[in-house]
Every structure is written in structure tokens, then in C-alpha cells.
Design a protein around this motif. Structure first.
Motif, PDB file in Angstrom:
ATOM      1  N   GLU A  60       0.862  -1.174   0.000  1.00 35.55           N
ATOM      2  CA  GLU A  60       0.000   0.000   0.000  1.00 35.55           C
ATOM      3  C   GLU A  60       0.905   1.232   0.000  1.00 35.55           C
ATOM      4  O   GLU A  60       1.982   1.210   0.574  1.00 35.55           O
ATOM      5  N   PRO A  61       0.480   2.301  -0.641  1.00 35.85           N
ATOM      6  CA  PRO A  61       1.320   3.503  -0.599  1.00 35.85           C
ATOM      7  C   PRO A  61       1.373   4.071   0.812  1.00 35.85           C
ATOM      8  O   PRO A  61       0.427   3.965   1.584  1.00 35.85           O
ATOM      9  N   ARG A  62       2.514   4.646   1.150  1.00 32.05           N
ATOM     10  CA  ARG A  62       2.656   5.314   2.439  1.00 32.05           C
ATOM     11  C   ARG A  62       1.862   6.611   2.380  1.00 32.05           C
ATOM     12  O   ARG A  62       1.896   7.318   1.391  1.00 32.05           O
ATOM     13  N   THR A  63       1.124   6.900   3.435  1.00 34.17           N
ATOM     14  CA  THR A  63       0.264   8.076   3.454  1.00 34.17           C
ATOM     15  C   THR A  63       0.904   9.175   4.287  1.00 34.17           C
ATOM     16  O   THR A  63       1.170   8.981   5.474  1.00 34.17           O
ATOM     17  N   VAL A  64       1.159  10.318   3.655  1.00 38.73           N
ATOM     18  CA  VAL A  64       1.682  11.489   4.345  1.00 38.73           C
ATOM     19  C   VAL A  64       0.564  12.521   4.387  1.00 38.73           C
ATOM     20  O   VAL A  64       0.013  12.894   3.354  1.00 38.73           O
ATOM     21  N   THR A  65       0.226  12.974   5.598  1.00 38.50           N
ATOM     22  CA  THR A  65      -0.849  13.941   5.774  1.00 38.50           C
ATOM     23  C   THR A  65      -0.265  15.260   6.262  1.00 38.50           C
ATOM     24  O   THR A  65       0.527  15.275   7.204  1.00 38.50           O
ATOM     25  N   VAL A  66      -0.648  16.356   5.608  1.00 41.02           N
ATOM     26  CA  VAL A  66      -0.236  17.692   6.016  1.00 41.02           C
ATOM     27  C   VAL A  66      -1.481  18.398   6.536  1.00 41.02           C
ATOM     28  O   VAL A  66      -2.439  18.594   5.792  1.00 41.02           O
ATOM     29  N   TYR A  67      -1.474  18.739   7.811  1.00 44.77           N
ATOM     30  CA  TYR A  67      -2.626  19.385   8.432  1.00 44.77           C
ATOM     31  C   TYR A  67      -2.584  20.897   8.199  1.00 44.77           C
ATOM     32  O   TYR A  67      -1.551  21.454   7.818  1.00 44.77           O
ATOM     33  N   ALA A  68      -3.696  21.566   8.483  1.00 42.52           N
ATOM     34  CA  ALA A  68      -3.810  23.007   8.251  1.00 42.52           C
ATOM     35  C   ALA A  68      -2.799  23.807   9.053  1.00 42.52           C
ATOM     36  O   ALA A  68      -2.325  24.850   8.615  1.00 42.52           O
ATOM     37  N   ASP A  69      -2.439  23.309  10.245  1.00 45.34           N
ATOM     38  CA  ASP A  69      -1.485  24.050  11.079  1.00 45.34           C
ATOM     39  C   ASP A  69      -0.028  23.702  10.760  1.00 45.34           C
ATOM     40  O   ASP A  69       0.889  24.181  11.424  1.00 45.34           O
ATOM     41  N   GLY A  70       0.217  22.843   9.743  1.00 48.17           N
ATOM     42  CA  GLY A  70       1.577  22.523   9.331  1.00 48.17           C
ATOM     43  C   GLY A  70       2.114  21.224   9.889  1.00 48.17           C
ATOM     44  O   GLY A  70       3.220  20.813   9.531  1.00 48.17           O
ATOM     45  N   ALA A  94      14.299  -0.175   1.985  1.00 50.42           N
ATOM     46  CA  ALA A  94      13.666  -1.488   2.131  1.00 50.42           C
ATOM     47  C   ALA A  94      12.960  -1.906   0.842  1.00 50.42           C
ATOM     48  O   ALA A  94      12.956  -3.086   0.490  1.00 50.42           O
ATOM     49  N   SER A  95      12.366  -0.960   0.157  1.00 44.85           N
ATOM     50  CA  SER A  95      11.652  -1.243  -1.090  1.00 44.85           C
ATOM     51  C   SER A  95      11.835  -0.059  -2.028  1.00 44.85           C
ATOM     52  O   SER A  95      11.222   0.989  -1.824  1.00 44.85           O
ATOM     53  N   PRO A  96      12.661  -0.197  -3.054  1.00 50.21           N
ATOM     54  CA  PRO A  96      12.934   0.932  -3.944  1.00 50.21           C
ATOM     55  C   PRO A  96      11.706   1.472  -4.676  1.00 50.21           C
ATOM     56  O   PRO A  96      11.705   2.607  -5.116  1.00 50.21           O
ATOM     57  N   ASP A  97      10.651   0.682  -4.788  1.00 50.25           N
ATOM     58  CA  ASP A  97       9.468   1.140  -5.511  1.00 50.25           C
ATOM     59  C   ASP A  97       8.364   1.623  -4.566  1.00 50.25           C
ATOM     60  O   ASP A  97       7.189   1.535  -4.887  1.00 50.25           O
ATOM     61  N   VAL A  98       8.756   2.176  -3.421  1.00 51.63           N
ATOM     62  CA  VAL A  98       7.774   2.663  -2.453  1.00 51.63           C
ATOM     63  C   VAL A  98       7.029   3.863  -3.035  1.00 51.63           C
ATOM     64  O   VAL A  98       7.601   4.672  -3.764  1.00 51.63           O
ATOM     65  N   GLU A  99       5.728   3.920  -2.754  1.00 52.24           N
ATOM     66  CA  GLU A  99       4.896   5.020  -3.229  1.00 52.24           C
ATOM     67  C   GLU A  99       4.408   5.832  -2.042  1.00 52.24           C
ATOM     68  O   GLU A  99       4.227   5.302  -0.951  1.00 52.24           O
ATOM     69  N   VAL A 100       4.178   7.122  -2.273  1.00 51.16           N
ATOM     70  CA  VAL A 100       3.686   8.018  -1.223  1.00 51.16           C
ATOM     71  C   VAL A 100       2.421   8.693  -1.731  1.00 51.16           C
ATOM     72  O   VAL A 100       2.378   9.183  -2.860  1.00 51.16           O
ATOM     73  N   MET A 101       1.394   8.688  -0.894  1.00 51.55           N
ATOM     74  CA  MET A 101       0.157   9.420  -1.193  1.00 51.55           C
ATOM     75  C   MET A 101       0.115  10.608  -0.246  1.00 51.55           C
ATOM     76  O   MET A 101       0.129  10.440   0.970  1.00 51.55           O
ATOM     77  N   LEU A 102       0.078  11.813  -0.803  1.00 49.57           N
ATOM     78  CA  LEU A 102       0.113  13.036  -0.014  1.00 49.57           C
ATOM     79  C   LEU A 102      -1.294  13.600   0.130  1.00 49.57           C
ATOM     80  O   LEU A 102      -1.965  13.886  -0.863  1.00 49.57           O
ATOM     81  N   ASN A 103      -1.742  13.723   1.382  1.00 51.71           N
ATOM     82  CA  ASN A 103      -3.037  14.324   1.699  1.00 51.71           C
ATOM     83  C   ASN A 103      -2.774  15.674   2.346  1.00 51.71           C
ATOM     84  O   ASN A 103      -2.318  15.734   3.474  1.00 51.71           O
ATOM     85  N   GLY A 104      -3.043  16.738   1.628  1.00 48.69           N
ATOM     86  CA  GLY A 104      -2.832  18.080   2.164  1.00 48.69           C
ATOM     87  C   GLY A 104      -4.165  18.740   2.468  1.00 48.69           C
ATOM     88  O   GLY A 104      -5.084  18.679   1.650  1.00 48.69           O
ATOM     89  N   ASP A 105      -4.285  19.331   3.629  1.00 45.23           N
ATOM     90  CA  ASP A 105      -5.511  20.037   3.993  1.00 45.23           C
ATOM     91  C   ASP A 105      -5.712  21.204   3.041  1.00 45.23           C
ATOM     92  O   ASP A 105      -4.776  21.938   2.723  1.00 45.23           O
ATOM     93  N   ALA A 106      -6.942  21.388   2.577  1.00 46.23           N
ATOM     94  CA  ALA A 106      -7.229  22.458   1.622  1.00 46.23           C
ATOM     95  C   ALA A 106      -7.021  23.838   2.226  1.00 46.23           C
ATOM     96  O   ALA A 106      -6.802  24.808   1.504  1.00 46.23           O
ATOM     97  N   SER A 123      14.225  12.219   0.065  1.00 47.53           N
ATOM     98  CA  SER A 123      14.247  10.781   0.348  1.00 47.53           C
ATOM     99  C   SER A 123      14.375   9.968  -0.928  1.00 47.53           C
ATOM    100  O   SER A 123      14.390   8.740  -0.879  1.00 47.53           O
ATOM    101  N   GLU A 124      14.439  10.643  -2.074  1.00 47.84           N
ATOM    102  CA  GLU A 124      14.565  10.027  -3.392  1.00 47.84           C
ATOM    103  C   GLU A 124      13.381   9.126  -3.721  1.00 47.84           C
ATOM    104  O   GLU A 124      13.528   8.071  -4.319  1.00 47.84           O
ATOM    105  N   ILE A 125      12.197   9.559  -3.310  1.00 48.99           N
ATOM    106  CA  ILE A 125      10.969   8.854  -3.674  1.00 48.99           C
ATOM    107  C   ILE A 125      10.389   9.568  -4.882  1.00 48.99           C
ATOM    108  O   ILE A 125      10.168  10.777  -4.862  1.00 48.99           O
ATOM    109  N   HIS A 126      10.145   8.790  -5.932  1.00 51.61           N
ATOM    110  CA  HIS A 126       9.720   9.385  -7.189  1.00 51.61           C
ATOM    111  C   HIS A 126       8.254   9.127  -7.511  1.00 51.61           C
ATOM    112  O   HIS A 126       7.708   9.754  -8.401  1.00 51.61           O
ATOM    113  N   GLN A 127       7.629   8.192  -6.819  1.00 49.00           N
ATOM    114  CA  GLN A 127       6.224   7.893  -7.072  1.00 49.00           C
ATOM    115  C   GLN A 127       5.383   8.541  -5.984  1.00 49.00           C
ATOM    116  O   GLN A 127       5.191   7.995  -4.916  1.00 49.00           O
TER     117      GLN A 127
END
Length: 146
Positions: A60-70, A94-106, A123-127
Motif C-alpha cells: 500500500e502507498p505510504r500516506t503522508v498527511t499535512v494538516y492546516a497548522d503545518g 527497504a523497497s525501492p518502488d515505495v509510493e507516497v500518497m500526499l493528503n494536504g488540507d485544503a 528521500s529520493e521517492i519518485h512515485q
């Protein structure tokens, strides 16, 4: 100039090629069905092995969440930008093909999202994917409505 007083023969559509193709398709599907029945009826005892190695399920892609306060969270765990870079770098190792899903607060300043994207780049993540929601007609600003 002589006038045409007789009517030419009616144009007819030649259906022979279409019927030939139809018969070929019927034969193809009949033969293909027979092969699958034969494969099911073959009684074979498959060989056994002690171990087959580890089976990896799709990541599963790693989920990065950015909240309104930073604030930043990786898979629900709050951390600093430096910790984010460290964790994403470790995940990439650990896995060169790791994916990141970025959730940013509007409602957060874009600078926070840009900093998080820069951390992913360090971090050299391209996906990287950015999660958004489709706007409905009622929630669109007045100047963009059609």
C-alpha cells in the motif's frame, strides 16, 4: 442524349464473408471450451515443497498527511520534517518502488505541502500521488461556475 428508361438491378449486400467469420468464431469458442474442460478433468497430483519463500502482498502507498497548522503525519503518526525524511529514506531502502500518497488540507498554506514534497524528493521517492476531491457545482467558487 438518350434518357434511361429502365431501372438498374437492385444493389445487394453480400453476406457470405460475414457468415464465414461467424462460423469461424463459433468453431473457435467451441474448441476453446473443450480445452478448458479437458484441463479441469486432468487428474494430476502436484509435487510438494517444504518452503516456497516469502510471499509479499502488494504494498500500500505510504500516506503522508499535512494538516492546516503545518503538522505532518506518516501513516497516522505525527512526526517532524527531519523524521519524515529519515522514515521515507528507510522505506525506500527497504523497497525501492515505495509510493507516497500526499493528503494536504485544503486550508493549509501551500508552503507546508511544498516542504513535504521537498522531503519526499530528499528521500529520493519518485512515485508521489496527491489526493484531491472532485468539487461539486454548489461548492465551486462563483467565478468558475458554468
Amino acid at each position: 442524349m438518350p434518357l434511361k428508361t429502365t431501372q438498374d438491378d437492385q444493389l445487394q449486400l453480400n453476406l457470405t464473408p460475414m457468415i464465414d467469420v461467424l462460423f469461424l468464431l463459433i468453431i473457435f469458442f467451441m474448441v476453446a471450451t473443450k480445452f478448458t474442460e479437458l484441463e479441469r478433468n486432468i487428474e494430476v497430483e502436484l509435487p510438494e515443497v517444504a518452503t516456497a519463500g516469502e510471499h509479499e502482498s502488494p504494498r500500500e502507498p505510504r500516506t503522508v498527511t499535512v494538516y492546516a497548522d503545518g503538522r505532518i503525519a506518516l501513516d497516522g503518526e505525527s512526526l517532524s520534517r527531519v523524521e519524515l525524511v529519515e522514515r521515507l529514506t528507510a522505506a525506500r531502502r527497504a523497497s525501492p518502488d515505495v509510493e507516497v500518497m500526499l493528503n494536504g488540507d485544503a486550508n493549509c498554506p501551500f508552503q507546508h505541502v511544498a516542504d513535504t514534497l521537498a522531503a519526499c524528493h530528499e528521500s529520493e521517492i519518485h512515485q508521489i500521488g496527491i489526493a484531491v476531491e472532485l468539487a461539486t457545482a454548489m461548492s465551486q467558487p462563483a467565478n468558475t461556475r458554468k
